[in-house]
Design a protein around this motif. Sequence first.
Motif: not given
Length: 299
Positions: A61-63, A66-68, A122-123, A151-152
Amino acid sequence: MNKSQLRFKKKKKLGSYPYFSVVFSITISLFVIGLFGLMVLHTSKLTQIISENVEVQVYLDKFVTENDKIIINKTLSSRDFVLKKEDKPEIYFVSKEEAATQLIEETGQDFLELLGDNPLRDAFTIKISPDYHDPEKIENIKAEIESINGVFEVSYVKSLISTITENVTIIGFVLIGFSAFLILATLILINNTIKLALFSQRFLIRSMQLVGATKSFIRKPFLTRALLHGFLSGILSSALLFVLLEYANLKIDELKLIQDQNKIYILFGSLVVLGTLVGLISTYRSMNKYLKLSLDQLY
């Protein structure tokens, strides 16, 4: 005693059949098996490398924070379907900035100036273990990853995985079938070569029986020579394969990338053992045949 009599006596020595043709035939036969063995090893290694490079892209996901990202990375690393080398999961993070730079280098166009924003995400790139390359398992993996918070989307090339799975299966069956046929044909050739070589000694074997020699006494010199011939043939065939492989490595630099030295040395050792065993077994069987024949059958 003149020279001709000495030569005759030497020729008639028990177990002293002409050995050059036997060693030559066994060496060539083992060389062919070894050559095919090298091809199997290289094909298997290449197949393994291809299988270990099946990748899945996990877009975030875009938002996400860093912890996620750290949590997602740990979650993915704990899954069995992730390929591990030396107990280290094959997971790589690619930021959207890195992805944009790579895309610009590949296309030669700066899409950021046109759009004014980076639309990429990001991936994580995950390498999937070969045990999970079945299309149905991949779909289950996709659904499992997409259920992770942050995760998108999960993306992979379906046709590539199906093609790799099918081709690996076909190659495996072909190699197994051809290996079995080649080994069987080669063993028959070696057996017939030794049988023909012992044919010249059949009357001498009969003469030894007539003077009271036991079967074990008659077999011993033949089996000793068979042991030496098989061992020598294995060494010679391995040496020829080693020279051929070194020459190929000089001509093809990338060839070393698909070589497993330990398995190659095991192959060389197997040729020596195979040559020794086949020589002994074939000689033993042929000796038993000639020991049981009557005088009329010897002719």
